[in-house]
Enzyme design. Structure first.
Site, mmCIF file in Angstrom:
data_model
loop_
_atom_site.group_PDB
_atom_site.id
_atom_site.type_symbol
_atom_site.label_atom_id
_atom_site.label_comp_id
_atom_site.label_asym_id
_atom_site.label_seq_id
_atom_site.Cartn_x
_atom_site.Cartn_y
_atom_site.Cartn_z
ATOM 1 N N SER A 57 0.889 -1.313 0.072
ATOM 2 C CA SER A 57 -0.015 -0.005 0.038
ATOM 3 C C SER A 57 0.785 1.230 0.059
ATOM 4 O O SER A 57 0.167 2.346 -0.301
ATOM 5 C CB SER A 57 -0.992 -0.012 1.125
ATOM 6 O OG SER A 57 -0.262 0.020 2.276
ATOM 7 N N HIS A 96 0.994 4.241 6.845
ATOM 8 C CA HIS A 96 0.470 5.105 5.878
ATOM 9 C C HIS A 96 1.023 6.383 6.186
ATOM 10 O O HIS A 96 1.511 7.033 7.070
ATOM 11 C CB HIS A 96 -1.030 4.971 5.686
ATOM 12 C CG HIS A 96 -1.359 3.882 5.015
ATOM 13 N ND1 HIS A 96 -2.688 3.235 5.230
ATOM 14 C CD2 HIS A 96 -0.800 2.755 4.558
ATOM 15 C CE1 HIS A 96 -2.966 2.288 4.371
ATOM 16 N NE2 HIS A 96 -1.666 1.869 3.928
ATOM 17 N N ASP A 123 -7.984 6.378 4.432
ATOM 18 C CA ASP A 123 -8.287 5.006 5.230
ATOM 19 C C ASP A 123 -9.226 4.704 6.108
ATOM 20 O O ASP A 123 -9.358 4.041 7.078
ATOM 21 C CB ASP A 123 -7.025 4.989 6.040
ATOM 22 C CG ASP A 123 -5.549 4.513 5.346
ATOM 23 O OD1 ASP A 123 -5.772 4.193 4.581
ATOM 24 O OD2 ASP A 123 -4.616 4.870 5.981
#
Length: 180
Positions: A57, A96, A123
């Site tokens: 990701s 992230h 998210d």
């Protein structure tokens, strides 16, 4: 079977003092690793000073198997920083990038919204049900450095447990059969 029989004879011939010495040495190695880990936790201010990237990701910046080094300070979190966070109800932390920061004027607390660089949307679908922002207590640390690919050892041992047991067995045999 000749080699296995030789190893078994070697194990049987060890004296109790040698076995105790090997056991104490192994205990010291494990204890040293735990002390180093706890020291890193104190120095970095993070409950987990090192994490492995488990998904794609964050590509192309971080690839699966990269190891990230974390630090957590009292400085405000800002958009663009890469953070590692826990979500209520999930065991595995997520790596992230912070894309939005919302600072509350009344308390000065900062809420953040994150997104994987390689993901289409933010998210919010990953957060706990009804949660729209991450608070400071969700964030484990900020990425301050990384080692590429080194974390593959952890990923392989997690996904293929048989390899972990083979390595542990081989190391155990090595410790038992090594002579001073």
């Amino acid at each position: 079977m000749g080699w296995v029989a030789e190893q078994m004879d070697s194990i049987k011939s060890l004296q109790i003092r040698q076995v105790l010495t090997q056991g104490v040495s192994l205990g010291m190695i494990v204890t040293s690793a735990l002390i180093i880990w706890k020291a890193l936790m104190c120095i970095t201010g993070s409950e987990s000073p090192v994490v492995v990237v488990l998904s794609g990701s964050m590509e192309p910046g971080f690839k699966r198997g990269d190891i990230l080094f974390l630090h957590m300070s009292n400085d405000p979190i800002r958009a663009g920083e890469i953070v590692v966070f826990n979500v209520d109800g999930r065991e595995i932390p997520i790596v992230h990038r912070v894309i939005k920061v919302h600072e509350r004027e009344d308390t000065g607390e900062v809420d953040v919204l994150t997104k994987g660089d390689n993901n289409y949307g933010d998210d919010r679908l990953l957060y706990a049900h009804g949660q729209l922002w991450l608070q400071r207590h969700h964030i484990m640390g900020r990425a301050v450095g990384f080692l590429p690919y080194v974390g593959w050892v952890t990923i392989i041992m997690t996904e293929k447990p048989i390899i972990k047991y083979i390595l542990i067995g081989a190391l155990g045999l090595l410790v038992i059969t090594s002579k001073d």
